[in-house]
Each structure stands twice: as structure tokens, then as C-alpha cells.
Design a protein around this motif. Structure first.
Motif, mmCIF file in Angstrom:
data_model
loop_
_atom_site.group_PDB
_atom_site.id
_atom_site.type_symbol
_atom_site.label_atom_id
_atom_site.label_comp_id
_atom_site.label_asym_id
_atom_site.label_seq_id
_atom_site.Cartn_x
_atom_site.Cartn_y
_atom_site.Cartn_z
ATOM 1 N N ARG A 200 50.275 42.531 47.553
ATOM 2 C CA ARG A 200 50.543 42.902 46.154
ATOM 3 C C ARG A 200 52.031 43.099 45.888
ATOM 4 O O ARG A 200 52.497 42.945 44.754
ATOM 5 N N ARG A 210 47.967 35.116 44.559
ATOM 6 C CA ARG A 210 46.763 35.590 43.876
ATOM 7 C C ARG A 210 45.502 35.218 44.655
ATOM 8 O O ARG A 210 44.568 36.018 44.775
ATOM 9 N N LYS A 211 45.483 34.005 45.205
ATOM 10 C CA LYS A 211 44.309 33.566 45.952
ATOM 11 C C LYS A 211 44.127 34.387 47.225
ATOM 12 O O LYS A 211 43.000 34.779 47.571
ATOM 13 N N LEU A 213 45.219 37.438 47.707
ATOM 14 C CA LEU A 213 44.817 38.774 47.291
ATOM 15 C C LEU A 213 43.314 38.839 47.065
ATOM 16 O O LEU A 213 42.629 39.768 47.518
ATOM 17 N N HIS A 214 42.802 37.837 46.358
ATOM 18 C CA HIS A 214 41.360 37.782 46.089
ATOM 19 C C HIS A 214 40.568 37.629 47.382
ATOM 20 O O HIS A 214 39.534 38.282 47.575
ATOM 21 N N GLU A 215 41.065 36.786 48.276
ATOM 22 C CA GLU A 215 40.380 36.536 49.539
ATOM 23 C C GLU A 215 40.299 37.800 50.381
ATOM 24 O O GLU A 215 39.220 38.201 50.827
ATOM 25 N N GLY A 217 40.926 40.994 49.487
ATOM 26 C CA GLY A 217 40.242 42.077 48.792
ATOM 27 C C GLY A 217 38.732 41.911 48.795
ATOM 28 O O GLY A 217 37.988 42.865 49.051
ATOM 29 N N SER A 218 38.265 40.692 48.547
ATOM 30 C CA SER A 218 36.825 40.437 48.488
ATOM 31 C C SER A 218 36.168 40.602 49.852
ATOM 32 O O SER A 218 35.128 41.257 49.981
ATOM 33 N N ILE A 273 33.887 32.393 50.665
ATOM 34 C CA ILE A 273 35.257 32.788 50.329
ATOM 35 C C ILE A 273 36.268 32.128 51.268
ATOM 36 O O ILE A 273 37.351 31.709 50.846
#
Length: 290
Positions: A200, A210-211, A213-215, A217-218, A273
Motif C-alpha cells: 500500500r 493494485r492487482k 494488493l487484491h491478491e 489481501g484476498s 486468485i
């Protein structure tokens, strides 16, 4: 004349109906077969997906040898494949004697699941330490030592139960599985959280930020939740062996809910993911296993 208090008969009738349905399903061999064969098919599907992804990665980067990504998919294939076989032969498995054999066939894939997904924790820990210029040489030693210690303790419990089928030792074994699960959950929270907040702080225009982060975090949220649920349910089954036991044939609905929440759905989501194939050229994000 005194009035009698009103009773909530509709609610009582509903509870009785649900309890009756639950008992009927648990006691029905047709429902048992249907649910356990459903679990078998679901595990087989996830295992097949992991194998296909492993083959795709090998065809993409055969020159890199056994990378972390390849080992992760191979272990997913093995864990889910073993579960599929166990539930495919559920009638024979749950009736095995001595009873410790049932525990081995049900608990060993769970330990392999722990090793498979803590491999992600190791991978993230290496990335985090490298980004912080911290030493990484002991991380793999810690991973191997923790896993070796867990398997050693579990094997000792199984050997003792083989010699003496003791309910106290079986209770200790369930508590041990719960402790292992909470260790995995905390590992994901620690290094998944650290890596997430480190990403972040990268500039917004960073490529793939962003990708990633999503990966991260998820996957962190999914794995933390599934290991936490496993810990809670195993503790519940340890203290309530009559109604919450998972290692018996006549609790098919509980088994369906449990294995769907703690293994099948998390595995399917994580594989989806992490479905992206590695780049053909070595990048900073792709680390071969040495």
C-alpha cells in the motif's frame, strides 16, 4: 380464573421439525452416500484444476525447476486427491479398525493442507524480508522445522492411540490440531498483513500494485478465515463428541459444511486468485526454490 401463558408453538414446531430432519439425514445411508460422494467429486475437481494449472506452469517455464508456485500446486493436487479417495471410499474408511486408522486418513490430509498453505506464508515472508533488506536464510529452516515438529508430534499421538485407544489422548490430538490451525491463521495475519501494508505504501502508479494488493489481501482473508473456522470446529468436536464429531459416518451434513468451508471453497478461491501464469523471463516477483 387465571389465564394460561401463551406458548410459541410455531417456533417449537419448527425447531422440532429441523431436529427431526437433521436426525433423519444423519441416519439415512442414502443421504450419507450422497453427501460423501459430493465431497469426493468436489475434492476431485479441485485436485484436477490444481494439476492442470501445474502442467500449464511447467509448459510455460520448464527451465526453472521446482519453483514455489509449482510445489504449491503439486501439494494442492495431492491434498485434494487424497481427500477425494478417502471420501470416495467413506463406508470402508469410517469402519476401519483400529479406530486410529480412521483418524490418520482424516487428519493427515489436514496436516498436508497446513503445509501447502503455509508455503504461501513462507513465500510472502521471503518477499517481505528481501524488501526490508532483512536476512532470509533462516525462513525456510523455520518452515521445515515447524512442519517437521508438527508431523512428529502427530505421529506420536497416532502411535500411542494404536497401542492404547485412549479418549484422553484423542482429545489431546484434537486440541493439537486446533493449535496448529491457529498457528497457520496467525502466520497469514502476520506476513499477509505486513506484505499488504508494505504494498500500500508503494507509489500509486507502480505497475501491478493494485492487482498484487487484491491478491495478497484476498488470499490472506480467505486463509485466515478458513484456519480460524477449522480451529473453532475442531475445538467444538473435542468437547462435544456426541453431536459435533467429524470422524464418524453418521454426521454427513456437519462434514459437508465443515470441509466445504475449511478446504474446498478456500482452495478453489485461492487457485482462482493465483491462476496467473509466471512470466517467461525471471522477474523480481518469481523466485525459484533453491
Amino acid at each position: 380464573m387465571a389465564r394460561m401463558p401463551l406458548s410459541f408453538t410455531p417456533m417449537a414446531d419448527m425447531e422440532a421439525l429441523v431436529a427431526s430432519w437433521w436426525d433423519d439425514v444423519n441416519g439415512s445411508s442414502q443421504w450419507q452416500d450422497g453427501i460423501f460422494y459430493t465431497l469426493c467429486a468436489a475434492y476431485a475437481l479441485v485436485s484436477f484444476i490444481a494439476l492442470i494449472q501445474l502442467i500449464r506452469i511447467e509448459l510455460r517455464v520448464p527451465e526453472y525447476g521446482w519453483t514455489t508456485q509449482k510445489v504449491f500446486h503439486l501439494m494442492n493436487f495431492i491434498v485434494n486427491g487424497v481427500r477425494a479417495i478417502v471420501f470416495g471410499f467413506h463406508t470402508q474408511v469410517f469402519l476401519l479398525h483400529p479406530r486410529v486408522l480412521v483418524l490418520v486418513l482424516l487428519d493427515l490430509p489436514g496436516l498436508l493442507f497446513f503445509s501447502t498453505y503455509t508455503l504461501l506464508v513462507l513465500f510472502w515472508a521471503e518477499i517481505y524480508h528481501q524488501a526490508r533488506s532483512l536476512p532470509t536464510d533462516k525462513l525456510r529452516i523455520v518452515y521445515i522445522s515447524v512442519n517437521a515438529g508438527i508431523y512428529l508430534v502427530q505421529v506420536c499421538i497416532w502411535v500411542y492411540l494404536w497401542i492404547d485407544d485412549n479418549s484422553v489422548v484423542e482429545f489431546i490430538g484434537k486440541i493439537f490440531i486446533a493449535v496448529v490451525s491457529i498457528i497457520a491463521a496467525l502466520g497469514f495475519l502476520l506476513y499477509g498483513g505486513r506484505l499488504f501494508f508494505m504494498l500500500r505504501r508503494f507509489p500509486i502508479e507502480s505497475k501491478g500494485r493494485r492487482k498484487k494488493l487484491h491478491e495478497v489481501g484476498s488470499v490472506t482473508a480467505i486463509c485466515f478465515t478458513c484456519f480460524l473456522i477449522r480451529c473453532f470446529v475442531v475445538l467444538l468436536s473435542a468437547f462435544d463428541t456426541d453431536d459435533a464429531s467429524l470422524d464418524v459416518l453418521d454426521h454427513p451434513v456437519l462434514n459437508l459444511i465443515y470441509y466445504m468451508l475449511v478446504e474446498i471453497l478456500p482452495s478453489a478461491l485461492v487457485l482462482y486468485i493465483l491462476r496467473k501464469l509466471p512470466p517467461k523471463r525471471i522477474s523480481a516477483q518469481y523466485h525459484p526454490i533453491r
